[in-house]
Structure formats: structure tokens, C-alpha cells
Design a protein around this motif. Structure first.
Motif, PDB file in Angstrom:
ATOM      1  N   GLY A  24       0.980  -1.266   0.007  1.00  0.00           N
ATOM      2  CA  GLY A  24       0.060  -0.025  -0.062  1.00  0.00           C
ATOM      3  C   GLY A  24       0.904   1.312  -0.143  1.00  0.00           C
ATOM      4  N   ILE A  25       0.208   2.265  -0.342  1.00  0.00           N
ATOM      5  CA  ILE A  25       0.789   3.644   0.070  1.00  0.00           C
ATOM      6  C   ILE A  25       0.143   4.557   1.036  1.00  0.00           C
ATOM      7  N   PRO A  26       0.811   4.986   2.178  1.00  0.00           N
ATOM      8  CA  PRO A  26       0.161   5.642   2.902  1.00  0.00           C
ATOM      9  C   PRO A  26      -0.576   7.041   2.446  1.00  0.00           C
ATOM     10  N   ASN A  27      -1.919   6.929   2.899  1.00  0.00           N
ATOM     11  CA  ASN A  27      -2.749   8.280   2.205  1.00  0.00           C
ATOM     12  C   ASN A  27      -2.789   9.596   3.170  1.00  0.00           C
ATOM     13  N   CYS A  28      -2.224   9.238   4.254  1.00  0.00           N
ATOM     14  CA  CYS A  28      -1.767  10.443   5.304  1.00  0.00           C
ATOM     15  C   CYS A  28      -0.713  11.326   4.956  1.00  0.00           C
ATOM     16  N   LYS A  29       0.339  10.587   4.575  1.00  0.00           N
ATOM     17  CA  LYS A  29       1.520  11.128   4.509  1.00  0.00           C
ATOM     18  C   LYS A  29       1.442  12.231   3.169  1.00  0.00           C
TER      19      LYS A  29
END
Length: 250
Positions: free
Chosen positions: A54-59
Motif C-alpha cells: 500500500g501507499i500511506p494516504n495520510c503522508k
């Protein structure tokens, strides 16, 4: 932005994204202990997200500097992880994070205790979680959005806690925040009619004392104005022909 209705194929991708996020939350919970810093927990969360593909969506979302929003005690949401914030026995901590998988977002929040916590704190956490499940009893095709909001509000206030109004749930899909807004308090409008294929985040944020909140100077961290504890519980759900499907629980 209009409300997007997802196809069965898109719901499946969101299900995959949500199930990966559930594993991340399990890792964060397992790592929670007295003496650990919120910075270390953020590193654990980001490593888990990326290891799962996954890719962190908050960062870097609107400038947020971390992968996990970590909020402690009177912090409601959007706490910024720090090497200087060392958790201690009796704290309560909220992890609010999400990821992108194959182009689709997932989003979930959990509040946990650090070591042994007070009965008062545990009850607050339990009511936040249970109010989510009360709310989604109304998350059925043909119902109105405000029925979810009213159910959450009624449950929380019946237990004597405050419901934060400045922050809400939201739609989700190819973007982290989509229409509709999903309030946790009842309003004098019915809201849109729920339809199969809608995907939304229901996320009660409740307070031990007054419901009022403010922002710290970092312009991210939201805290209770009276300094009392806050708890938060969130899942991404899909509206179906029957009961809603919680996408961020395995």
C-alpha cells in the motif's frame, strides 16, 4: 463533487484495501506499550503499509508530515507523531490512518489504552466504538444519511458524552475525502438517500466532557477545549442491498 457509486469490481478493490488496513491497525495495536514514542509507532505503521503493497494516504496529505495520525488523551484527531511524545501507562491513544491500494483508499481509526487505564477511559472508548455500530444499523439502501448521524448522536449522548461537531465522516473511493459529509450528530435535514455502491467512512469522535474542540498551533492537532479525554472509532463501509459491509475489518 457528486457522490460516486462504485461498481462491484471497485468495491472488491476497496475491500482489498480495507483488509490490508485492518492488518496495519493490528500491528499498531500490538506495538502499543508504555515507553514507546509516537514517532516510533508512526514508523511501524508506515513500514506495515508499504510491506503490504500500500501507499500511506495520510503522508503529505495537505502537508501532514506522517503516515499515521496519533492522538493522545485530550487530542481528538490529527496528532503529529513526535520523538518527544513518550507514551505512559494509563494514556489512551488514537491511531487514525489509511492507505491506497490499486488506486482505492481505505480509512479507519481506533482508540486503545496504554497498559492499565481507568474504568472511565475504557467506558469512553467502548461507547465510541459501540456508537459506530449503532449508526451503521441505519446504513441501508433507501435510508437517509441523517439516520446514521442521529443514531450515533443518540447513543453517545445517552451515555453522557459529547459529540464533536467540527469534524465529520466522509465519502471515500479514489479520493480519501469524497461526498457526502457524514456528521456524527443529528441535523434538521435528511441528507442524501443511501444507495447500493456508496462507500463512506462513519467515524464517531466523542468527548468525556464538553464537545467543544480547538486547534493547536501546529494547525493539525485537534484537542478538547476542557482538556478532558477523547475517543475515536472509524471504519470504511459499503452500502449494499442488505446490511452494510465493513471493509476495514477482516
Amino acid at each position: 463533487m457528486a457522490i460516486t457509486i462504485k461498481t462491484d469490481e471497485e468495491i472488491e478493490l476497496m475491500r482489498q484495501s480495507g483488509h490490508l488496513l485492518a492488518k496495519v491497525h493490528d500491528e499498531l495495536h500490538a506495538a502499543l506499550r508504555p515507553g514507546i514514542s509516537t514517532f516510533e509507532l508512526d514508523e511501524i505503521g508506515e513500514k506495515a503499509i508499504r510491506a503490504l503493497g500500500g501507499i500511506p494516504n495520510c503522508k503529505d496529505y495537505e502537508g501532514f508530515p506522517a503516515s499515521v495520525c496519533i492522538s493522545v488523551n485530550d487530542e481528538v484527531v490529527h496528532g503529529i507523531p513526535s520523538k518527544d511524545r513518550i507514551l505512559k501507562e494509563g494514556d489512551i491513544v488514537t491511531f487514525d490512518t489509511g492507505l491506497i491500494y490499486k488506486g482505492f483508499h481505505s480509512d479507519a481509526a481506533r482508540t486503545w489504552g496504554v497498559g492499565k487505564i481507568s474504568d472511565e477511559a475504557q467506558d469512553l472508548i467502548d461507547v465510541a466504538r459501540d456508537s459506530f455500530f449503532e449508526g451503521i444499523k441505519k446504513a441501508r439502501a433507501g435510508h437517509r444519511l441523517n439516520e446514521i448521524s442521529r443514531a450515533v448522536d443518540n447513543y453517545v449522548t445517552s451515555h453522557g458524552y459529547g459529540v464533536v461537531r467540527e469534524l465529520t465522516g466522509h465519502g471515500i473511493g479514489k479520493s480519501l475525502h469524497e461526498d457526502p459529509i457524514v456528521p456524527n450528530y443529528k441535523k434538521f435535514w435528511p441528507g442524501p438517500k443511501l444507495k447500493k455502491g456508496m462507500t463512506i467512512c462513519v467515524e464517531p469522535m466523542i468527548t468525556l466532557g464538553e464537545r467543544y474542540v480547538g486547534w493547536l498551533d501546529d494547525e493539525w492537532t485537534v484537542v478538547t477545549v476542557d482538556g478532558k479525554l477523547s475517543a475515536h472509532y472509524e471504519n470504511t463501509i459499503a452500502i449494499t442491498d442488505g446490511e452494510p459491509e465493513i471493509l476495514t475489518i477482516i
